[in-house]
Design a protein around this motif. Structure first.
Motif, short mmCIF file in Angstrom:
data_model
loop_
_atom_site.label_atom_id
_atom_site.label_comp_id
_atom_site.label_asym_id
_atom_site.label_seq_id
_atom_site.Cartn_x
_atom_site.Cartn_y
_atom_site.Cartn_z
N ILE A 93 -6.78 4.77 -10.43
CA ILE A 93 -6.96 3.36 -10.50
C ILE A 93 -5.88 2.94 -9.62
O ILE A 93 -6.05 2.09 -8.68
CB ILE A 93 -6.45 2.59 -11.81
N ILE A 94 -4.74 3.59 -9.36
CA ILE A 94 -3.70 3.10 -8.57
C ILE A 94 -4.13 3.49 -7.06
O ILE A 94 -3.89 2.54 -6.27
CB ILE A 94 -2.28 3.68 -8.97
N ALA B 225 0.81 -1.05 0.00
CA ALA B 225 0.13 0.15 -0.07
C ALA B 225 0.84 1.18 -0.01
O ALA B 225 0.52 2.02 -0.70
CB ALA B 225 -0.90 -0.05 1.27
N CYS C 205 -7.21 3.52 -5.91
CA CYS C 205 -8.18 2.74 -5.64
C CYS C 205 -7.64 1.56 -5.22
O CYS C 205 -7.90 0.71 -4.07
CB CYS C 205 -9.20 2.42 -6.48
N THR C 206 -6.45 0.84 -5.85
CA THR C 206 -5.63 -0.30 -5.55
C THR C 206 -5.12 -0.30 -4.18
O THR C 206 -5.27 -1.25 -3.51
CB THR C 206 -5.09 -0.55 -6.75
N ALA C 207 -4.53 0.90 -3.98
CA ALA C 207 -3.64 1.16 -2.62
C ALA C 207 -4.83 1.19 -1.56
O ALA C 207 -4.57 0.62 -0.53
CB ALA C 207 -2.97 2.52 -2.86
N TRP C 208 -5.87 1.64 -1.81
CA TRP C 208 -7.02 1.86 -0.68
C TRP C 208 -7.48 0.54 -0.31
O TRP C 208 -7.75 0.22 0.98
CB TRP C 208 -8.05 2.56 -1.02
N PHE C 209 -7.69 -0.42 -1.38
CA PHE C 209 -8.40 -1.49 -1.16
C PHE C 209 -7.21 -2.56 -0.55
O PHE C 209 -7.72 -3.22 0.50
CB PHE C 209 -8.92 -2.23 -2.39
N ILE C 210 -6.01 -2.47 -0.75
CA ILE C 210 -5.18 -3.29 -0.11
C ILE C 210 -4.84 -3.14 1.29
O ILE C 210 -4.72 -3.71 2.09
CB ILE C 210 -3.91 -3.18 -0.99
N LEU D 138 2.29 1.53 -3.50
CA LEU D 138 1.45 2.14 -4.38
C LEU D 138 0.94 3.54 -4.19
O LEU D 138 0.70 4.24 -5.35
CB LEU D 138 0.30 1.28 -4.48
N TRP E 279 1.36 6.51 -6.94
CA TRP E 279 0.25 7.21 -7.16
C TRP E 279 0.79 8.60 -7.18
O TRP E 279 0.27 9.29 -7.82
CB TRP E 279 -0.92 7.31 -6.04
#
Length: 119
Positions: free
Chosen positions: A54-55, A7, A57-62, A10, A14
Motif C-alpha cells: 500500500i505504501i 515520494a 503504491c502510494t509512493a508510485w502514484f505520487i 514514502l 516502504w
C-alpha cells in the motif's frame, strides 16, 4: 514539501516496513500445534507485506504525478515489482500444491508370519 520529496519519504518508509516484515518473520516465535504451527509467522509477514504494498503504491502514484528524475522513477517501481513477484509466487505455490501429483509412498512388503517352534 514537493511531491518528489513525499515520494522519497514514502520510499524510505516502504523500505523500513519491508525490512520489518522479514525481520519479524525471522524473530517471531512460532505458536500453535500441529498443522497450524508457525501460521502466526506467515500471517505477520503477509500483513507487513500488504502494508508495504500500500505504501509502495502510494509512493508510485505520487511520484508519477510529479515527473521525478529517471533514477527515482525506477526506484518507485521497485515496491510494485516486488509485491507482484511475491503475489505471483504465492499463486504459483498454491497452483503447484493443488495440481502436482501426490508423492509416491514406498511399498512395504507384507510381514512374514512368525514361525512357531514345534515341540
Amino acid at each position: 514539501m514537493s511531491g518528489t520529496g513525499i515520494a522519497k519519504s514514502l520510499l524510505a518508509i516502504w523500505a523500513g516496513v519491508y525490512a520489518a516484515s522479514v525481520l519479524q518473520f525471522l524473530f517471531l516465535e512460532p505458536s500453535g500445534e500441529g498443522f497450524t504451527r508457525g501460521l502466526n509467522q506467515i500471517m505477520a509477514f503477509l500483513s507487513w507485506q500488504m502494508l508495504a504494498a500500500i505504501i509502495g503504491c502510494t509512493a508510485w502514484f505520487i511520484g508519477r504525478k510529479h515527473n521525478p528524475a529517471r533514477g527515482l522513477r525506477i526506484l518507485l517501481r521497485l515496491p510494485l515489482i516486488l509485491a507482484g513477484l511475491l503475489f505471483g509466487g504465492l499463486i504459483l505455490l498454491i497452483a503447484y500444491a493443488r495440481l502436482a501429483p501426490p508423492p509416491e509412498r514406498p511399498v512395504q512388503p507384507p510381514e512374514q508370519p512368525a514361525k512357531t517352534a514345534k515341540p
